[in-house]
Design a protein around this motif. Structure first.
Motif, PDB file in Angstrom:
ATOM      1  N   ALA A 185     -25.643 129.203  13.289  1.00 16.05           N
ATOM      2  CA  ALA A 185     -25.296 129.905  12.190  1.00 16.05           C
ATOM      3  C   ALA A 185     -24.250 129.308  11.185  1.00 16.05           C
ATOM      4  O   ALA A 185     -24.574 129.656  10.040  1.00 16.05           O
ATOM      5  CB  ALA A 185     -24.722 131.340  13.001  1.00 16.05           C
ATOM      6  N   ALA A 186     -23.496 128.968  11.779  1.00 15.82           N
ATOM      7  CA  ALA A 186     -22.426 128.417  10.889  1.00 15.82           C
ATOM      8  C   ALA A 186     -23.114 127.410   9.771  1.00 15.82           C
ATOM      9  O   ALA A 186     -22.854 127.182   8.623  1.00 15.82           O
ATOM     10  CB  ALA A 186     -21.254 127.600  11.362  1.00 15.82           C
ATOM     11  N   ALA A 224     -15.191 127.544   3.225  1.00 18.42           N
ATOM     12  CA  ALA A 224     -15.845 126.835   4.225  1.00 18.42           C
ATOM     13  C   ALA A 224     -17.183 126.269   3.694  1.00 18.42           C
ATOM     14  O   ALA A 224     -17.242 125.195   3.930  1.00 18.42           O
ATOM     15  CB  ALA A 224     -16.318 127.630   5.584  1.00 18.42           C
ATOM     16  N   ARG A 225     -17.939 127.137   2.780  1.00 22.91           N
ATOM     17  CA  ARG A 225     -19.022 126.850   2.529  1.00 22.91           C
ATOM     18  C   ARG A 225     -18.936 125.984   1.301  1.00 22.91           C
ATOM     19  O   ARG A 225     -19.735 124.895   0.881  1.00 22.91           O
ATOM     20  CB  ARG A 225     -19.879 128.133   1.823  1.00 22.91           C
ATOM     21  N   GLU A 232     -25.562 128.635   7.551  1.00 17.13           N
ATOM     22  CA  GLU A 232     -24.615 129.327   6.248  1.00 17.13           C
ATOM     23  C   GLU A 232     -24.668 128.277   5.118  1.00 17.13           C
ATOM     24  O   GLU A 232     -24.518 128.419   4.072  1.00 17.13           O
ATOM     25  CB  GLU A 232     -23.616 130.030   6.704  1.00 17.13           C
ATOM     26  N   LEU A 233     -23.888 127.467   5.772  1.00 21.48           N
ATOM     27  CA  LEU A 233     -23.386 126.028   4.738  1.00 21.48           C
ATOM     28  C   LEU A 233     -24.664 125.537   3.909  1.00 21.48           C
ATOM     29  O   LEU A 233     -24.709 125.291   2.850  1.00 21.48           O
ATOM     30  CB  LEU A 233     -22.623 124.937   5.560  1.00 21.48           C
ATOM     31  N   GLU A 265     -14.691 132.175   4.327  1.00 16.75           N
ATOM     32  CA  GLU A 265     -15.909 131.825   4.388  1.00 16.75           C
ATOM     33  C   GLU A 265     -16.522 131.096   3.177  1.00 16.75           C
ATOM     34  O   GLU A 265     -17.193 129.979   3.293  1.00 16.75           O
ATOM     35  CB  GLU A 265     -17.072 132.747   5.013  1.00 16.75           C
ATOM     36  N   LEU A 295     -20.416 120.148  10.572  1.00 14.70           N
ATOM     37  CA  LEU A 295     -20.232 120.726   9.294  1.00 14.70           C
ATOM     38  C   LEU A 295     -20.243 119.803   7.958  1.00 14.70           C
ATOM     39  O   LEU A 295     -20.159 120.148   6.938  1.00 14.70           O
ATOM     40  CB  LEU A 295     -19.323 121.936   9.183  1.00 14.70           C
TER      41      LEU A 295
END
Lengths: 255, 453
Positions: free
Chosen positions: A104-105, A79-80, A108-109, A76, A165
């Motif tokens: 949500a994803a 990903a961030r 988070e980013l 994670e 994203l």
């Protein structure tokens, strides 16, 4: 042009079996790299190691992402930081609503980047735009993540997530597999639209077909866990014509 | 001379038998005379069967010895509960706009209920009152569907029930407001037993949304033995939700029997989060053609809890669909039991029946016994069944993490999703939304939802 990813002498494997045997690769922002290779050459292992999949052991070498050790980060965290893996086999997650998951994803980013959460309205307008690009059906957001999706829909969903994203480094693992020509074109166009001077794409594929649509700046041939040849897109065409054998044979002689 | 201690000589069924003697002498209650033989048969059957043991195939995995050994005090007289509405506000669905019938220790509590205005010819109210007034529908339907031959608890309830809800909807009646039955046990007496009995008769083309919830006011040992009978005439549409949220120290044995007529549409949800030992027996008889029947359930257990669902879906007529979906989420040392049988009679051609039981184990010590079964005597049918027991899908967790979702959130998402598969089948939106948050809160209490690093 900045150095985004540096893979140095990477050795990695599963259950004590070494699959990557010293991979070296440097990717700068703004570049599209393709990694080609026969089955079992280690292509998917490379993708898995970059994304942080459990069960893969790195025994030697390092991977620097924006100058920092990528391998010590959780999936994670990667990903961030802007690493994205488009799965060869996207996972069906019954009961997790696509819109909910994506929001949500994304948040988070955004949180990681010091940005406020997107509210429902802004999120929806962002999403609708990107859905059009990938020719996704309207009910898509209401469905569970990948559940009951056709092969093509699943792959489109991967690129759709990538569009939302906006990763710095996208690793596309066999994104062309299982796609008919129309879906392939849509997926490739989606990927091409996301190309920017400050990001990069690593396209992993067995066939040259995808590279007719996503034009790589560099092509690398992975064989038996090592990059045995690198070139421009002409190399991909040569592989298409001549197969992998001639490279594998010439590789036997020291270069 | 045999010098046996009295406790050995006393059988586990005795307290109930003597209670019956006291309570149900002919003419001793205000109940109509036709009911007496039914009750009498019930107590006789209970005495004969005794409490089930694990030697009984239907009870192999559910040991009810703790119930049999209870020094039980049946609650056959209304108690002076002194509860106020505010005492009940803590319970789920109490904020929902509904016609509400509250039962305290098994007895209707008018001061806590809100009946609203009744439709012409309809009855939504206390069964005891309806019996006292000898409502014309009762003799035909009450205790005609819940089978006592094989189930001691149903037999016991039939013998000893005093109150519950009676709902009668005449032909074409649509009840727009949901009806909520709240059964609250006060726990003021140790080992109190209550016997709620509900009868719902939905005449042709009528429609109803019914919530039946069971709660405990304070942590105590008590025993709820409930039976609910449904009769749906042609094209009646009923959505039903039984929400069992008893104290974790309580015992809950329930049975639901539904008799469905031509073209009826019956969806029944069973959500079980409470009780030390609980069992829900569901029997649906698809007695006309063209019926849609969905049984949908979720059990969430932890610690030493045991939640058992047993069902029997009987296809007697052609062109009916029945689907059973049951998911369990089990933590701690808890135990889940599922027993489902689809029975397709010879004439029930074009039956489409599907049954699944999926279980998610959150600990290494939780266990599940699942037994889906098909018994088919027709040759042109589509029937499937399946069961799974597993842990969270690592592949799905990884997928979510590669999108920036942390491990703990990913786990929560998947657990929530697993519960959501069941909850999303709830058609009535306010109920679905509330269940969603209620079940989520309950899951959050499970320590293992949070990952221990």
């Amino acid at each position: 042009m900045t150095r985004l990813l540096e893979i140095k002498n990477l050795h990695a494997g599963v259950d004590g079996r070494e699959i990557l045997k010293g991979v070296n690769l440097t990717i700068n922002s703004g570049e599209v790299h393709a990694i080609m290779g026969p089955n079992g050459s280690g292509k998917s292992t490379l993708a898995a190691v970059l994304a942080g999949r459990e069960g893969y052991e790195v025994t030697q070498g390092e991977v620097l992402y924006q100058g920092k050790d990528l391998l010590e980060l959780d999936p994670e965290e990667r990903a961030r930081e802007g690493v994205f893996l488009a799965f060869q086999y996207p996972v069906e997650i019954p009961g997790v609503n696509s819109a909910y998951f994506l929001k949500a994803a994304l948040n988070e980013l955004r949180k990681h980047r010091g940005l406020p959460d997107l509210d429902a309205i802004d999120f929806l307008s962002l999403v609708k735009d990107k859905m059009k690009v990938l020719d996704l059906r309207e009910d898509f957001l209401k469905r569970s993540v990948n559940e009951g999706f056709s092969g093509g829909e699943k792959k489109k969903n991967e690129i759709f997530q990538m569009a939302i994203l906006e990763p710095k480094l996208a690793v596309l693992d066999e994104t062309d597999s299982g796609l008919d020509i129309d879906a392939l074109r849509i997926v490739a166009e989606g990927v091409n639209k996301l190309k920017k001077p400050d990001n990069a794409q690593l396209v992993i594929t067995h066939y040259q077909r995808l590279l007719e649509y996503i034009i790589p700046d560099f092509v690398h041939v992975l064989a038996d866990g090592r990059i045995v040849r690198s070139g421009t897109k002409g190399l991909a065409l040569e592989l298409e014509e001549r197969g992998y054998d001639w490279i594998l044979k010439s590789e036997l002689q020291p270069a | 001379m045999i010098d046996a201690p009295i406790s050995d000589a006393m059988k586990e069924t005795d307290p109930y038998l003597s209670e019956f003697e006291r309570f149900d002498k002919p003419g001793a209650s205000s109940h109509p005379s036709w009911l007496y033989p039914i009750r009498k048969a019930g107590i006789a059957r209970f005495a004969e069967l005794g409490f089930p043991t694990t030697h009984d195939e239907d009870w192999r995995f559910t040991n009810v010895t703790p119930i049999a050994k209870l020094p039980v005090a049946p609650l056959l007289d209304p108690t002076d509960h002194r509860l106020k509405s505010a005492d009940l506000a803590q319970f789920n669905f109490m904020q929902m706009e509904a016609t509400r019938l509250v039962f305290v220790d098994g007895f209707f509590a008018p001061s806590l209920s809100s009946l609203g205005s009744q439709k012409k010819g309809a009855w939504i109210g206390s069964l005891a009152t309806a019996l006292a007034e000898e409502h014309w529908v009762l003799e035909k339907h009450l205790a005609r569907y819940a089978r006592t031959e094989k189930n001691a608890f149903t037999a016991l309830n039939t013998a000893l029930f005093t109150d519950g809800a009676f709902i009668y909807l005449p032909e074409g009646t649509t009840v727009k407001t949901p009806v909520h039955l709240l059964f609250v046990s006060t726990g003021r007496r140790q080992a109190a037993a209550s016997f709620p009995r509900n009868l719902i008769v939905a005449d042709k083309g009528s429609q109803l949304m019914l919530i039946e919830s069971y709660v405990g006011l304070r942590k105590s040992v008590y025993f709820t033995n409930a039976v609910t009978e449904f009769v749906l005439s042609d094209n009646a549409v009923v959505e039903h939700c039984k929400f069992q949220e008893e104290c974790l120290t309580a015992f809950h044995m329930a049975a639901l029997h539904a008799f469905l007529g031509r073209g009826a549409n019956f969806i029944s949800h069973s959500i079980a989060t409470g009780a030390q030992i609980s069992r829900n027996n569901i029997h649906t008889a698809l007695a006309g053609p063209g019926i849609e029947c969905v049984l949908n359930g979720l059990y969430v257990t932890r610690d030493q809890q045991l939640a058992d669902h047993w069902m029997f879906v009987e296809h007697a007529q052609p062109n009916c669909n029945s689907h059973e979906y049951f998911n369990g989420i089990l933590d701690g040392n808890s135990k889940g039991v599922f027993h489902g049988r689809i029975f397709v009679q010879q004439g029930a051609q074009k039956t489409d029946a599907k049954q699944t039981n999926k279980n998610l184990l959150l600990s290494d010590t939780a266990t599940v016994n699942t037994k889906p079964q098909l018994e088919i005597y027709a040759d042109d049918v589509k029937c499937t069944h399946g069961a799974t027991v597993g842990q969270l899908n690592d592949e799905a967790i990884f997928y979510l993490r590669t999108r920036g979702v942390d491990l703990e959130t990913a786990r929560r998402m998947l657990i929530h999703a697993f519960a959501g598969e069941i909850i999303e089948r709830v058609r009535f939106r306010p109920l679905r939304d509330e269940l969603d948050s209620v079940v989520w809160d309950r899951l959050e209490e499970n320590e293992r939802v949070a990952v221990k690093k």
